[in-house]
Design an enzyme around this catalytic site. Structure first.
Site, PDB file in Angstrom:
ATOM      1  N   GLY A  11       0.901  -1.245  -0.029  1.00  0.00           N
ATOM      2  CA  GLY A  11       0.041  -0.044   0.257  1.00  0.00           C
ATOM      3  C   GLY A  11       0.934   1.201   0.156  1.00  0.00           C
ATOM      4  NE  ARG A  72      -1.932  -4.723  -2.030  1.00  0.00           N
ATOM      5  CZ  ARG A  72      -1.685  -3.994  -0.795  1.00  0.00           C
ATOM      6  NH1 ARG A  72      -0.541  -4.590   0.013  1.00  0.00           N
ATOM      7  NH2 ARG A  72      -2.323  -2.981  -0.500  1.00  0.00           N
ATOM      8  CG  ASP A 103       2.965  -6.995   7.293  1.00  0.00           C
ATOM      9  OD1 ASP A 103       2.485  -6.268   6.663  1.00  0.00           O
ATOM     10  OD2 ASP A 103       2.319  -8.074   7.887  1.00  0.00           O
ATOM     11  CB  THR A 127       2.480   0.638   5.917  1.00  0.00           C
ATOM     12  OG1 THR A 127       1.130   0.476   6.435  1.00  0.00           O
ATOM     13  CG2 THR A 127       3.275   0.391   7.415  1.00  0.00           C
ATOM     14  CG  ASP A 129      -2.407   0.300   8.029  1.00  0.00           C
ATOM     15  OD1 ASP A 129      -3.368   1.167   8.015  1.00  0.00           O
ATOM     16  OD2 ASP A 129      -2.628  -0.741   7.585  1.00  0.00           O
ATOM     17  CG  ASP A 131       0.210  -2.365  10.691  1.00  0.00           C
ATOM     18  OD1 ASP A 131       1.409  -1.887   9.895  1.00  0.00           O
ATOM     19  OD2 ASP A 131      -0.411  -3.014  10.032  1.00  0.00           O
ATOM     20  NE  ARG A 173      -5.893  -3.935   5.459  1.00  0.00           N
ATOM     21  CZ  ARG A 173      -5.142  -4.156   4.518  1.00  0.00           C
ATOM     22  NH1 ARG A 173      -5.309  -4.923   3.604  1.00  0.00           N
ATOM     23  NH2 ARG A 173      -3.801  -3.710   4.472  1.00  0.00           N
ATOM     24  CE  LYS A 215     -33.589  16.969  23.747  1.00  0.00           C
ATOM     25  NZ  LYS A 215     -33.201  15.612  24.922  1.00  0.00           N
ATOM     26  CB  SER A 217     -23.364  17.123  16.179  1.00  0.00           C
ATOM     27  OG  SER A 217     -22.144  17.261  17.060  1.00  0.00           O
TER      28      SER A 217
HETATM   29  P1  ATP Z   1       0.797  -2.851   3.317  1.00  0.00           P
HETATM   30  O1  ATP Z   1       1.006  -3.051   4.960  1.00  0.00           O
HETATM   31  O2  ATP Z   1       0.455  -1.277   2.864  1.00  0.00           O
HETATM   32  O3  ATP Z   1      -0.368  -3.602   2.663  1.00  0.00           O
HETATM   33  P2  ATP Z   1       2.634  -4.589   2.320  1.00  0.00           P
HETATM   34  O4  ATP Z   1       3.928  -4.324   2.104  1.00  0.00           O
HETATM   35  O5  ATP Z   1       2.471  -5.562   3.686  1.00  0.00           O
HETATM   36  O6  ATP Z   1       1.915  -3.205   2.795  1.00  0.00           O
HETATM   37  P3  ATP Z   1       1.665  -6.822   0.943  1.00  0.00           P
HETATM   38  O7  ATP Z   1       0.714  -6.898  -0.470  1.00  0.00           O
HETATM   39  O8  ATP Z   1       1.393  -7.560   2.042  1.00  0.00           O
HETATM   40  O9  ATP Z   1       1.939  -5.347   1.287  1.00  0.00           O
HETATM   41  O10 ATP Z   1       3.041  -7.245   0.573  1.00  0.00           O
HETATM   42  C1  ATP Z   1       3.594  -6.650  -0.786  1.00  0.00           C
HETATM   43  C2  ATP Z   1       4.277  -7.650  -1.587  1.00  0.00           C
HETATM   44  O11 ATP Z   1       5.191  -8.263  -0.852  1.00  0.00           O
HETATM   45  C3  ATP Z   1       3.241  -8.741  -2.091  1.00  0.00           C
HETATM   46  O12 ATP Z   1       2.783  -8.320  -3.212  1.00  0.00           O
HETATM   47  C4  ATP Z   1       4.259  -9.777  -2.726  1.00  0.00           C
HETATM   48  O13 ATP Z   1       4.778  -9.776  -3.602  1.00  0.00           O
HETATM   49  C5  ATP Z   1       5.416  -9.584  -1.715  1.00  0.00           C
HETATM   50  N1  ATP Z   1       5.101 -10.507  -0.353  1.00  0.00           N
HETATM   51  C6  ATP Z   1       4.453 -10.643   0.663  1.00  0.00           C
HETATM   52  N2  ATP Z   1       4.523 -11.559   1.278  1.00  0.00           N
HETATM   53  C7  ATP Z   1       5.202 -12.200   0.749  1.00  0.00           C
HETATM   54  C8  ATP Z   1       5.823 -13.960   1.063  1.00  0.00           C
HETATM   55  N3  ATP Z   1       5.669 -14.205   2.331  1.00  0.00           N
HETATM   56  N4  ATP Z   1       6.913 -14.290   0.253  1.00  0.00           N
HETATM   57  C9  ATP Z   1       7.288 -13.764  -0.849  1.00  0.00           C
HETATM   58  N5  ATP Z   1       6.687 -12.495  -1.128  1.00  0.00           N
HETATM   59  C10 ATP Z   1       6.009 -11.874  -0.357  1.00  0.00           C
END
Ligand code: ATP
Length: 325
Positions: A11, A72, A103, A127, A129, A131, A173, A215, A217
């Site tokens: 993201g 992704r 992550d 990110t 989030d 998180d 989320r 009373k 908002s």
């Molecule tokens: P956000 O937290 O904003 O969603 P993110 O980095 O966690 O960001 P993901 O879609 O979970 O977003 O991961 C980004 C890309 O990393 C995935 O589309 C995939 O290509 C790769 N990826 C994620 N997990 C794995 C994994 N276990 N093994 C290999 N590639 C991975």
């Protein structure tokens, strides 16, 4: 280390551009060349690389989104996809990689390095989030909470005109950090987060009592991942059982991802970008650059990718006292 690559993944978040700029300028400062990888791991597999120099990152520090695009990639989840990515990086002469993402992106980097230890990865937590473990703030979070806050302030204006009940859904989320901070700062009457079980009958009772007494908002801020099922679902369960004549639902959605990064996010981007380049130059790998108590820190991927969903007891107390209607 003669040439590094940088890319944004998962993201998108405000501040990614400021961070790309910081990586490029820090690399140039250290006589290292930089390639930008377009569209995350998908672009890495295709060898979609662009050389980045000082001019290439000019005028982007204040721009939201990411000039490199994000994606992704299902193919990168396979050993074959990662093999192709490795070959592309090797052919381009890349000695190390900076990944700006969440992550998932760090997990991808970890798997890649297990199979192809020749190319080290260092991560920057991009990110909204907030998180990830090991950093006080992730890149984009401050901008996102300020965007959410601005929206809540505007909703308050119109909510007051008709004494309406509003359910405002913000992103998150798994983690309620955006809801908690924007809700506290926006004076929300209730804040619902995934970390705390939602008691709908109690909420209905509290909204009723609040209406009776004031009373006024009423704004309920709800994280998208709350167990109530988001703002629309919550409104369905609540609106007919409270005395408000009118209620409205607003889902802030993707506006929280965009916009000019705040000062705090730009400074974070600069610290993290420089930290990542210096870590690669010091032969570090498999770490996320975080900031704790204003200091740049290095956190192993296996720690940082554990979801940080611990709400600070102090903020919980504030929310309880000021937002429990
Ligand atoms: P956000 O937290 O904003 O969603 P993110 O980095 O966690 O960001 P993901 O879609 O979970 O977003 O991961 C980004 C890309 O990393 C995935 O589309 C995939 O290509 C790769 N990826 C994620 N997990 C794995 C994994 N276990 N093994 C290999 N590639 C991975």
């Amino acid at each position: 280390m003669k040439k590094i690559a940088v890319f944004t993944s998962g993201g998108d978040s405000p501040g990614m551009n400021a961070c790309i700029r910081a990586v490029v300028r820090a690399a140039i400062y250290n006589q290292v060349e930089v390639l930008g990888i377009r569209r995350g791991y998908a672009g890495m597999i295709l060898g979609d690389f662009v050389p980045l120099d000082r001019e290439g990152v000019q005028g982007i520090i204040n721009r939201g989104g990411t000039i490199l695009g994000s994606a992704r990639s299902a193919e990168f989840m396979t050993p074959e996809g990662r093999q192709k990515a490795f070959e592309q990086l090797q052919a381009a002469g890349v000695d190390g990689v900076v990944v700006i993402g969440g992550d998932g992106s760090f997990k991808g980097a970890t798997v890649f390095m297990e199979e192809h230890p020749e190319i080290p990865f260092v991560g920057i937590p991009g990110t909204i989030d907030n998180d990830l473990y090991g950093t006080d703030y992730t890149l984009g979070y401050d901008t996102a909470i300020n965007t959410a806050l601005e929206a809540i302030d505007k909703i308050r204006d119109t909510a007051e005109a008709y004494n309406r009940l509003f359910f405002v859904e913000v992103m998150g989320r798994d983690a309620g950090f955006i809801a908690l901070r924007s809700g506290i700062a926006g004076g929300a009457e209730a804040i619902l987060v995934p970390e705390v079980e939602t008691d709908i009958p109690l909420l209905i009772q509290q909204i009723g009592e609040y209406h009776e007494k004031h009373k006024h908002s009423c704004i309920i801020v709800v994280a998208e991942g709350d167990d109530a099922g988001g703002a629309f679902e919550l409104a369905k369960q609540v609106q007919d059982k409270v005395p408000y004549e009118e209620s409205r639902v607003t889902v802030l959605g993707h506006i929280q991802r965009g916009g000019t990064p705040t000062c705090a996010d730009r400074v974070l981007a600069a610290q993290m970008g420089i930290g990542a380049v210096e870590a690669l130059l010091a032969n570090k790998r498999g770490i996320m650059i975080g900031v704790q108590h204003k200091q740049v820190v290095e956190v192993p991927f296996e720690q940082s990718t554990k979801h940080n969903i611990e709400i600070s007891p102090s903020l919980k107390k504030v929310a309880h006292i000021l937002s429990a209607i």
